[in-house]
Design an enzyme around this catalytic site. Structure first.
Site: not given
Ligand code: XMP
Length: 508
Positions: A51, A78-79, A164, A166, A222, A364
């Site tokens: 965050g 993290c947070y 992180h 990710e 989209d 996408k």
């Protein structure tokens, strides 16, 4: 199912994406979810995201700490890690300095999560640090600046990573996440786009009930995929509206109608509003003014159309995840507004339409996968993005009919060559830009004094960053030859070699 609690990090959708890439279903929920709600969802594991705030800020996001005691495996990032450390009796110190960027991760103990990795690099982005871990936890990795970079309590199945996992800058991050998802949580890699489609359709059906939905079609993938989902959910209670703003490419409105009829069996209203747009744009040269004018008229025309449909209560939009991030600034976030993407800002509140945005957690490439799953044509799936303000932001300076017609011809040649040479799928986007200046040339022994066409072709994963495409010189030569020979009014073609950043993809 893995539940991600969104503490507001820019990366939280990336966490979900990494989980889904491993074929495990993942939902993102805000931190105000209660323990009872979590229990009802029966997640196999919970990831607490990072965050932007310090854990000590007054407004820092909090969640029901009972969730930490439910026996569900938890990974705090993290947070999220600091939140659970503090909540379980550890100590977090506030630091003035942020540690931001690459760091070398030194592994002390492999534990459950770090089994597959050796000392590696990781991506840090934090101010506060954990000073003391709660009872039952041990530190399993550190970096030069962070003495507790990873920690675990295997008995409670609670884990924390200060870095992180990710992001791509943590090369072994996915391996670490996999150990959590599969070994700790015991998930099976069985989730597919098919399930995502089925779930979305069900959710839309539930939300809409017996009401009606309107959707603004842009012709891109989209909004088409959104239309297809909503159509599958509620059938003929969906009306799609396509507004021809006069700023489209050659044959675009006609092609769109054909493709739409073939792919999505819902009602479509084609609204021609060319004059309105073009007269409002006459003599306007400032890019932001152009965007604002087009946005405003779009809303007016769309609103008028919506009013013709009795009982419409919902607006479906093909907002995808990168749109959500890039438009945060438009909603008062800290980052600067680069461009006003009017179609993300949505419609005015006075219309009182409730939003349906089934793709807002997808990137996408995931939208394309979903479109294929829904049976849409490959041609439609692989269409390049085309901005709402259309050719107006590809004509530098004032927009006129004459310039639109020139640019349409140039663009059609470019796209034809790109398709013929099978570059369509390799590129994020290819398009032409018309420059308002003239240069001298020589054709058939005669002096010419005409406009310049710029060619832009970029590669990208999600349009947040992009690189100019290294198209073969022979292909560029053919494109240039054809444009200058076939389009009367253009005597020079240039190729744009700017990446994003520092450039943006569109020129305005
Ligand atoms: P930029 O120029 O911001 O573009 O690097 C990123 C991607 O977004 C598209 N784009 C738009 N799409 N409405 C849209 O639907 C808009 O106003 C708009 N402006 C830019 C652009 O084509 C690229 O793919």
């Amino acid at each position: 199912m893995i539940l991600v609690i969104d503490f507001g990090s820019q990366y939280n959708q990336l966490i979900a994406r990494r989980v889904r890439e491993n074929r495990v279903y993942c939902r993102i929920e805000p931190p105000d979810i209660t323990a009872a709600e979590v229990a009802a969802m029966k997640p196999d594991g919970i990831i607490l995201s990072g965050g932007p705030s310090s854990i000590y800020e007054d407004e820092s996001p909090q969640m029901d700490t009972a969730v930490l005691e439910m026996g569900i495996p938890i990974l705090g990032i993290c947070y999220g890690m600091q939140f659970l450390a503090l909540a379980m009796g550890g100590e977090v110190t506030r630091s003035e300095k942020r540690e931001y960027g690459r760091a070398d991760l030194i592994i002390r103990e492999k534990g459950s999560l770090l089994k597959d990795v050796r000392d590696t690099r990781c991506w840090m982005s934090h101010g506060d640090s954990i000073e003391t871990l709660p009872r039952g936890f041990s530190a399993i990795a550190l970096t030069r600046n962070t003495k507790i970079a990873a920690a675990e309590n295997p008995e409670k199945k609670i884990y924390g990573l200060q870095f992180h996992p990710e992001v791509a800058h943590t090369p072994d991050g996915v391996k670490i996440m996999r150990r959590f998802i599969f070994d700790v949580c015991g998930c099976e890699p069985s989730w597919t786009m098919k399930k995502f489609a089925a779930d979305s359709i069900e959710k839309i059906r539930e939300k809409v009930g017996d009401k009606k939905v309107i959707l603004g079609l842009s012709g891109g993938v989209d909004s088409s995929v959104t239309a297809s989902l909503v159509q599958a959910a509620i059938g003929s209670r969906l009306t799609c509206v396509f507004i021809d703003n006069g700023l489209l490419r050659e044959n675009e409105a006609l092609d769109l109608k054909k493709t739409f009829k073939k792919n999505i069996a819902s009602k479509i209203r084609l609204v021609s509003a060319k004059r309105k747009f073009l007269s409002a744009l006459s003599k306007v040269t400032d890019p932001e003014k152009k965007r604002k004018i087009i946005g405003r008229i779009f809303v007016d025309v769309f609103e008028a159309e919506a009013q013709k449909i009795k009982g419409v209560e919902f607006l479906a939009q093909g907002t995808i995840y990168p749109d959500v991030i890039e438009s945060k600034s438009a909603h008062g976030g800290p980052s600067a507004v680069i461009k006003s993407h009017h179609n993300v800002g949505g419609l005015p509140e006075r219309m009182k339409l409730k939003l349906i945005e089934p793709l807002n957690s997808l990137f996408k490439d995931e939208v394309r996968e979903l479109g294929l799953e829904l049976g849409l044509d490959e041609g439609l799936i692989w269409r390049h993005p085309f901005p709402g303000p259309g050719l107006a932001i590809r004509i530098m300076g004032a927009v006129t009919q004459k310039k639109l017609s020139l640019l349409r011809k140039v663009d059609a040649i470019l796209l034809d060559e790109i398709e013929k040479n099978k570059y369509g799928r390799k590129l994020w986007q290819a398009f032409a830009v018309l420059l308002p200046i003239k240069t001298v040339g020589v054709m058939g022994d005669k002096r010419t004094y005409d406009h310049i066409a710029a060619i832009r072709a970029v590669t990208s994963k999600d349009a947040m960053t992009a690189d100019w495409a290294r198209l073969p010189h022979d292909l560029l030569a053919e494109i240039s030859n054809r444009i200058i020979n076939e389009v009367d009014g253009i005597n020079r073609a240039v190729y744009d070699i700017t990446s994003k950043p520092p450039g943006t993809i569109e020129w305005e």
